[in-house]
Design a protein around this motif. Structure first.
Motif, PDB file in Angstrom:
ATOM      1  N   ASP A 236      36.150   7.361  28.045  1.00 44.24           N
ATOM      2  CA  ASP A 236      35.283   8.366  27.454  1.00 44.24           C
ATOM      3  C   ASP A 236      35.361   9.660  28.246  1.00 44.24           C
ATOM      4  O   ASP A 236      35.755   9.672  29.425  1.00 44.24           O
ATOM      5  CB  ASP A 236      33.841   7.855  27.422  1.00 44.24           C
ATOM      6  N   GLN A 237      35.005  10.752  27.612  1.00 47.88           N
ATOM      7  CA  GLN A 237      34.856  12.061  28.247  1.00 47.88           C
ATOM      8  C   GLN A 237      33.496  12.611  27.832  1.00 47.88           C
ATOM      9  O   GLN A 237      33.183  12.656  26.655  1.00 47.88           O
ATOM     10  CB  GLN A 237      35.970  13.029  27.827  1.00 47.88           C
ATOM     11  N   GLY A 238      32.693  13.021  28.782  1.00 47.91           N
ATOM     12  CA  GLY A 238      31.384  13.538  28.450  1.00 47.91           C
ATOM     13  C   GLY A 238      30.256  12.947  29.266  1.00 47.91           C
ATOM     14  O   GLY A 238      29.091  13.214  28.987  1.00 47.91           O
ATOM     15  N   ASN A 239      30.580  12.105  30.263  1.00 43.49           N
ATOM     16  CA  ASN A 239      29.573  11.548  31.152  1.00 43.49           C
ATOM     17  C   ASN A 239      28.501  10.786  30.376  1.00 43.49           C
ATOM     18  O   ASN A 239      27.307  11.015  30.530  1.00 43.49           O
ATOM     19  CB  ASN A 239      28.935  12.660  31.997  1.00 43.49           C
TER      20      ASN A 239
ATOM     21  N   THR B  66      48.003   3.879  27.041  1.00 39.96           N
ATOM     22  CA  THR B  66      48.526   4.955  26.199  1.00 39.96           C
ATOM     23  C   THR B  66      47.693   5.172  24.936  1.00 39.96           C
ATOM     24  O   THR B  66      47.273   6.299  24.665  1.00 39.96           O
ATOM     25  CB  THR B  66      49.994   4.678  25.841  1.00 39.96           C
ATOM     26  N   PRO B  67      47.427   4.138  24.134  1.00 40.45           N
ATOM     27  CA  PRO B  67      46.594   4.383  22.941  1.00 40.45           C
ATOM     28  C   PRO B  67      45.171   4.793  23.278  1.00 40.45           C
ATOM     29  O   PRO B  67      44.538   5.523  22.515  1.00 40.45           O
ATOM     30  CB  PRO B  67      46.634   3.040  22.195  1.00 40.45           C
ATOM     31  N   ALA B  68      44.652   4.345  24.417  1.00 43.89           N
ATOM     32  CA  ALA B  68      43.278   4.693  24.773  1.00 43.89           C
ATOM     33  C   ALA B  68      43.160   6.155  25.188  1.00 43.89           C
ATOM     34  O   ALA B  68      42.171   6.822  24.870  1.00 43.89           O
ATOM     35  CB  ALA B  68      42.786   3.783  25.896  1.00 43.89           C
ATOM     36  N   LEU B  69      44.169   6.678  25.907  1.00 43.46           N
ATOM     37  CA  LEU B  69      44.100   8.047  26.404  1.00 43.46           C
ATOM     38  C   LEU B  69      44.666   9.078  25.445  1.00 43.46           C
ATOM     39  O   LEU B  69      44.469  10.275  25.637  1.00 43.46           O
ATOM     40  CB  LEU B  69      44.841   8.160  27.741  1.00 43.46           C
ATOM     41  N   SER B  70      45.391   8.640  24.437  1.00 43.16           N
ATOM     42  CA  SER B  70      46.037   9.589  23.525  1.00 43.16           C
ATOM     43  C   SER B  70      45.021  10.432  22.752  1.00 43.16           C
ATOM     44  O   SER B  70      45.347  11.529  22.304  1.00 43.16           O
ATOM     45  CB  SER B  70      46.944   8.839  22.550  1.00 43.16           C
ATOM     46  N   VAL B  71      43.788   9.947  22.584  1.00 44.10           N
ATOM     47  CA  VAL B  71      42.779  10.686  21.824  1.00 44.10           C
ATOM     48  C   VAL B  71      41.906  11.565  22.722  1.00 44.10           C
ATOM     49  O   VAL B  71      41.042  12.286  22.217  1.00 44.10           O
ATOM     50  CB  VAL B  71      41.878   9.713  21.031  1.00 44.10           C
ATOM     51  N   LEU B  72      42.111  11.506  24.030  1.00 47.20           N
ATOM     52  CA  LEU B  72      41.306  12.298  24.947  1.00 47.20           C
ATOM     53  C   LEU B  72      41.931  13.656  25.197  1.00 47.20           C
ATOM     54  O   LEU B  72      43.150  13.826  25.076  1.00 47.20           O
ATOM     55  CB  LEU B  72      41.127  11.554  26.274  1.00 47.20           C
TER      56      LEU B  72
END
Length: 594
Positions: A522-525, A584-590
């Motif tokens: 996740d991004q956004g704390n 890779t699939p988890a970070l590709s949307v960040l």
């Protein structure tokens, strides 16, 4: 920034084709007195069918597979009897629904791996009280044979990784994961005590040094290709937090950049990790070529009679600062500072991925505009813009070329190769209120921008520096602010270094096996759960060669169910595959450059 979140199944790092089926235990039948039964555990590099005749192999303590192989050796053994035994093995294999259930396979593979891991840990934790010949033989075996074939990563044998905090909760697991995958590992430790050395495998090169002492880091970074920083301050004293979490990261980044620059000079070139200096404002002459301009987006004849006008100037002050300041009271007006870029011979911006600006001032937002097109015919040039925010005081802002958008929607995306002019524009609209020194809000129509330098950030495919930070969860409330302040300062030092980075902010660390639960990226704390040290270590290792992890900061924790109406993520299950690649699939949307 719109927060993006992904969920990934974190499989055991040992999941491979050899573990995707249940062990084939053979029923042993007593042999006649004339026969002799021997049980052999094959090595990682060997297969069950590679034995020839009745040649005996010495027993090795290193086991790469938990499935024992039963071999009946007689003086009249033939290839026909071997074939019959193989047919019996195939007939005795029984499959059930649990054998093909991905969840069941994951749990079973984890149990099998734990057994293998304990044996390999024994090799890695060789006691220094054993005989010298035994230590050398086992070390040579671990180094020469390298990792288990199922763990190996292409290119790992040519990569040296420096681990900072190798004796920490995460660092100890990182070291062993790297060794199993064939990396050459160096560890930086503060003291060379026997107790500390016994915590590390003998095949790890130990360097004595302190991240707070820049002179001790030169030997540490020598010969290294990548860095994993797992160290953290052991006390809440402000001095310790600053030395380890902030200054330590800064010192290590500088030492690593200096080492790469020395290598490049030896090769009569320039380091691929070095930034390209576009402008440095250190004297009156450095302001030459910069032009101050004014303009309006539209002309309002009636309102212009009551406007206070606009004015701006760019000067080098007596304090040694280049200051771009002024005001814009005209409705729809703007002022800008522009210059035609002059790049060194043979240098083009297509070899770089963005801009790094060191700025100071009163916290206004600005628009960075790049003009791209043929230098000989500026009439065909196209404009691209990106908005940046500053803060009161000095800050460094990264602006990737991918964030620039064309002024005209029909224009093609930005081609950095064609960029020839750089412009910084101030406009009163979209300015956020900023309090002044006396607590009073400043007029958003006035601005002051101090410029230190403008550089181009080098491009790359992989992360050079992996930093383990924290989210602040699990930290005592009375010390959380100090810890986060030091951690964020260290992160900022890494971002502006020009190195390719990956910043991991795990939730509260747990001492439990990894690969048991899905992970939330996740991004956004916003995360609220913990994560095992083994899972964090696995992410660190995988991020070394994952292009989607470069220049990204993210939070990570174990999967959890949010309260109804407050779901923070969408569950996306990435089932284990042969490559065991869930990152890779988890970070590709960040988002990048965060």
């Amino acid at each position: 920034m719109n927060a993006a979140t992904a969920t990934a199944m974190s499989p055991s790092t040992s999941l491979s084709n050899s573990f995707n089926s249940s062990p084939n235990w053979l029923k042993w039948q007593p042999s006649p007195p004339s026969q002799r039964t021997t049980f052999l555990i094959p090595r990682a590099s060997a297969s069950p069918n590679t034995g020839k005749g009745n040649k005996k192999k010495p027993k090795s303590k290193k086991a790469s597979s938990p499935t024992p192989t039963t071999t009946t050796t007689t003086t009249t053994t033939t290839t026909e009897s071997t074939a019959q035994e193989q047919q019996q093995q195939q007939q005795q294999v029984s499959l059930s629904l649990d054998d093909v259930n991905p969840v069941g396979l994951g749990r079973k593979s984890r149990q099998i791996f734990d057994e293998v891991w304990r044996k390999f840990s024994g090799l890695g934790q060789i006691s220094r009280t054993t005989r010298a010949d035994e230590r050398e033989a086992l070390d040579a075996l671990l180094i020469r044979e390298g990792p288990m074939c199922e763990f190996v990563i292409p290119g790992a044998q040519n990569t040296t990784v420096l681990v900072i905090g190798a004796t920490s909760r995460i660092g100890r697991i990182v070291v062993r994961k790297l060794m199993l995958r064939g990396y050459t590992v160096k560890a930086l430790v503060r003291k060379g005590d026997q107790e500390v050395l016994d915590m590390l495998p003998r095949s790890v090169e130990v360097v004595i040094g302190d991240v707070g002492e820049p002179s001790s880091l030169q030997a540490a970074v020598e010969g290294c290709n990548k860095i994993i920083y797992c160290a953290t301050a052991r006390s809440t004293i402000t001095g310790d937090l600053f030395r380890v979490d902030h200054q330590g990261v800064l010192n290590l980044c500088k030492a690593f950049q200096d080492y790469n620059n020395r290598l490049a000079q030896m090769r009569a070139g320039k380091s691929s990790k070095s930034k390209l200096l576009l402008a440095k404002f250190k004297s009156e002459e450095s302001l030459n070529g910069w032009e101050v301009r004014q303009g309006t987006y539209f002309q309002d004849v009636i309102a212009s009679k009551y406007d206070g006008g606009m004015d701006a100037k760019f000067e080098f002050t007596e304090t040694g600062e280049a200051v771009f300041s002024g005001y814009v009271f005209t409705r729809g007006g703007y002022v800008e500072l522009s210059k035609k870029l002059s790049l060194p011979l043979g240098r083009t911006l297509d070899r770089y991925e963005g801009l790094l600006l060191s700025l100071g001032g009163n916290g206004r937002s600005y628009v960075v505009i790049l003009e791209a097109g043929p230098s000989a015919d500026t009439a065909q040039s196209k404009l691209y813009f990106a908005r940046i925010n500053t803060k009161v005081g000095f800050c460094r802002v990264r602006v990737p070329f991918s964030s620039f958008r064309p002024v005209k929607p029909d224009d093609p995306p930005l081609d950095p190769f064609l960029v020839h002019t750089l412009t910084i524009r101030f406009e009163p609209r979209r300015q956020r209120p900023v309090e002044g020194t006396a607590g009073m809000k400043q007029d958003p129509r006035s601005f002051k921008l101090i410029l230190e330098y403008i550089k181009a950030l080098p491009t790359g495919q992989e992360a050079d520096f992996v930093l383990v930070s924290c989210t602040g969860l699990g930290v005592e409330p009375n010390r959380r602010e100090q810890v986060l302040k030091a951690k964020r300062a260290g992160e900022d030092s890494l971002r502006r270094s020009g190195l390719g980075y990956t910043i991991i902010r795990p939730g509260p660390l747990k001492e439990e096996p990894g690969g048991q639960r899905a992970l939330i990226f996740d991004q956004g704390n916003r995360i609220s759960q913990g994560i095992s040290c083994a899972d964090v270590a696995d992410i660190c290792v995988k991020a070394l060669h994952d292009s989607t992890a470069r220049n990204k900061s993210f939070d990570v924790c174990h999967e959890y169910v949010a309260e109804q109406g407050r779901e923070l993520y969408e569950l996306v299950a990435h089932l284990p595959d042969k490559a065991n690649n869930y990152l890779t699939p988890a970070l590709s949307v960040l988002e990048k450059n965060t």
